[in-house]
Design a protein around this motif. Structure first.
Motif, PDB file in Angstrom:
ATOM      1  N   GLY A 140       0.812  -1.205   0.000  1.00  0.00           N
ATOM      2  CA  GLY A 140       0.000   0.000   0.000  1.00  0.00           C
ATOM      3  C   GLY A 140       0.848   1.259   0.000  1.00  0.00           C
ATOM      4  O   GLY A 140       2.031   1.242  -0.366  1.00  0.00           O
ATOM      5  N   ALA A 141       0.238   2.362   0.443  1.00  0.00           N
ATOM      6  CA  ALA A 141       0.880   3.675   0.345  1.00  0.00           C
ATOM      7  C   ALA A 141       1.526   4.075   1.665  1.00  0.00           C
ATOM      8  O   ALA A 141       1.031   3.753   2.751  1.00  0.00           O
ATOM      9  CB  ALA A 141      -0.148   4.732  -0.052  1.00  0.00           C
ATOM     10  N   THR A 142       2.639   4.805   1.548  1.00  0.00           N
ATOM     11  CA  THR A 142       3.278   5.416   2.716  1.00  0.00           C
ATOM     12  C   THR A 142       2.724   6.821   2.898  1.00  0.00           C
ATOM     13  O   THR A 142       2.673   7.613   1.948  1.00  0.00           O
ATOM     14  CB  THR A 142       4.800   5.467   2.538  1.00  0.00           C
ATOM     15  N   ARG A 143       2.345   7.139   4.129  1.00  0.00           N
ATOM     16  CA  ARG A 143       1.737   8.434   4.431  1.00  0.00           C
ATOM     17  C   ARG A 143       2.786   9.413   4.964  1.00  0.00           C
ATOM     18  O   ARG A 143       3.751   9.011   5.623  1.00  0.00           O
ATOM     19  CB  ARG A 143       0.613   8.260   5.462  1.00  0.00           C
ATOM     20  N   ASN A 144       2.558  10.676   4.685  1.00  0.00           N
ATOM     21  CA  ASN A 144       3.486  11.708   5.123  1.00  0.00           C
ATOM     22  C   ASN A 144       3.281  11.976   6.616  1.00  0.00           C
ATOM     23  O   ASN A 144       2.165  12.279   7.046  1.00  0.00           O
ATOM     24  CB  ASN A 144       3.209  12.992   4.327  1.00  0.00           C
TER      25      ASN A 144
END
Length: 471
Positions: A140-144
């Motif tokens: 999935g995505a890495t969040r800031n």
């Protein structure tokens, strides 16, 4: 111990050497923070706590024995998930490599381990490391960390987010079109793309190529300098590696007297007004540091063609067989990249090499007149995590998922060293990186100005709002 996660890497290493803290305690503290914080940002993948703690205990035994210790002795590190790491799953963000456990490590990984660093896991990447937004079908995505609704950038996005969140003290990455600089910009840390083969690459299918480089990420200039010195230097497995004339990258602690060119749109690129305004305020303070500042930009004509041609050729070389044998397992970005490479002719590649040579000489002449060039790292601030890429910037359409990264990738085509240093925050609190570009093989000059900016602004001291860790 409460704030140990944000001690500098040098402070952590000194505490281990002075026996004020054990490596086992330090690694345990970071593993605890990963366990508690990483579910919020998804920066770390394939964490190996038991093995890391075992290595930490062995490091402590060496500390107590009085052995000579490496500069990274006992420090936890996580490796980018595109960097082969012996015995540690390396997926490249792709289902094709979901069970890949390498038997050898990339050279840059070897060097950090030899310097005493302890691998605790891998950091998230886009599929096959392609693009500047970290999301893939496996993890999935890495969040800031500064705004968890926003992208952490890429392709070293997991590494940058992990550093910003205090999950690790140092990290590695790679940069073809901005993959060290863009995530550094998005996460308020530092990343440097050094001159080609300052940090050698091995293994490498095309050992004479140097569009892509490996390098360090850190939260401050001193730690970046330390890790760059560990990664750099010649290796017989790389035919284009070279001796370092300044192996520790020592630099002047003042920027006084530097003549600096400022290119706010790098020759006409669309830039988000918030990015422009944020960086203009920081750059405007340089004369008070003793710098001579002028607005000027080198002639970058041909850089776009150079980068897109040589990148497409490189990616087809690396991943072309996957398109033939496992197309159904590839995402649309990967397929498009490989297909672009397959449209190239010998004439296309030859023309790109000629243009690159001309570009190199124009940059060389530009740096006869200026010590450094400043520009935005990224043309936008961190964008919503649901986006594949920004489709417009300041009213101008972005036709492909690469277009919004031109402020970084045009510089890649020049071969000049370039880095991202924290350059401020937008009115909504999003980090913005300032790109420092210098003459070929003069990384120390970049560090010199970065140190001056870091000291004057203290932007890098502003941490994301995350819960405290209970160790």
């Amino acid at each position: 111990m409460a704030d140990i996660h944000y001690w500098t890497a040098r402070e952590q290493a000194a505490a281990i050497r002075n026996r004020e803290i054990s490596s086992e305690e330090l690694v345990h503290a970071h593993l605890s923070r990963i366990e508690q914080i990483d579910p919020m940002i998804n920066a770390m993948v394939t964490v190996q706590p038991e093995h890391a703690l075992e290595l930490a205990r062995k490091a402590d035994a060496r500390t107590m024995s009085g052995e000579s210790l490496g500069p990274l002795h006992g420090l936890p590190i996580a490796h980018k998930d595109t960097l082969e790491t012996a015995g540690l799953r390396t997926t490249h963000g792709s289902p094709i490599f979901s069970d890949n456990i390498p038997t050898r490590s990339q050279l840059v990984v070897e060097r950090t381990h030899a310097a005493g660093a302890i691998p605790i896991g891998k950091t998230n990447v886009p599929e096959l490391g392609l693009g500047s937004h970290t999301v893939n079908p496996l993890f999935g995505a890495t969040r800031n960390p500064y705004d968890r609704t926003r992208s952490a950038g890429g392709s070293s996005g997991g590494a940058a987010a992990a550093l910003a969140a205090g999950l690790i003290p140092i990290a590695d990455g790679s940069d073809t079109g901005g993959s060290l600089r863009n995530p550094a910009s998005f996460n308020n840390i530092l990343g440097i793309r050094s001159s080609a083969s300052r940090v050698p690459t091995w293994p490498n299918k095309a050992a004479w190529g140097y569009l892509s480089v490996k390098g360090p990420l850190a939260r401050n200039v001193g730690d970046l300098q330390l890790l760059l010195s560990v990664m750099s230097g010649p290796d017989p497995r790389s035919p284009i590696s070279f001796e370092d004339d300044n192996p520790l990258f020592e630099y002047e602690r003042s920027a006084r007297g530097l003549k600096i060119a400022w290119a706010p749109d790098l020759g006409g690129l669309p830039v988000d007004p918030d990015v422009t305004a944020t960086l203009a305020a920081t750059v405007g303070a340089l004369p008070s540091m003793g710098c001579h500042l002028e607005q000027a930009c080198p002639d970058l004509s041909g850089a776009d063609e150079v980068f897109l041609t040589l990148r497409a050729w490189q990616l087809e070389l690396s991943y072309g067989p996957l398109l033939d044998t496992q197309r159904s397992a590839l995402g649309p970005n990967a397929i498009w990249n490989i297909q672009q490479g397959r449209t190239l002719t010998g004439h296309d590649i030859g023309r790109a090499e000629i243009l690159r040579t001309e570009l190199f000489h124009r940059m060389r002449a530009f740096f006869d007149d200026y010590d450094l060039l400043l520009a935005p790292v990224s043309q936008v601030a961190p964008f919503p995590i649901e986006w594949n890429y920004p489709t417009t910037i300041d009213g101008e359409a972005m036709n492909t998922y690469l277009d919004w990264m031109k402020s970084a990738y045009l510089i890649s085509a020049t071969g000049c060293p370039a880095m991202s240093v924290p350059g401020g925050f937008t009115p909504t609190g999003l980090p913005v990186g300032l790109q420092i570009i210098g003459p070929h093989r003069n990384e120390a000059r970049l560090l010199q100005l970065a140190h001056a900016i870091e000291t004057a602004t203290e932007f890098g001291q502003r941490r994301p709002h995350l819960p405290p860790t209970h160790i």
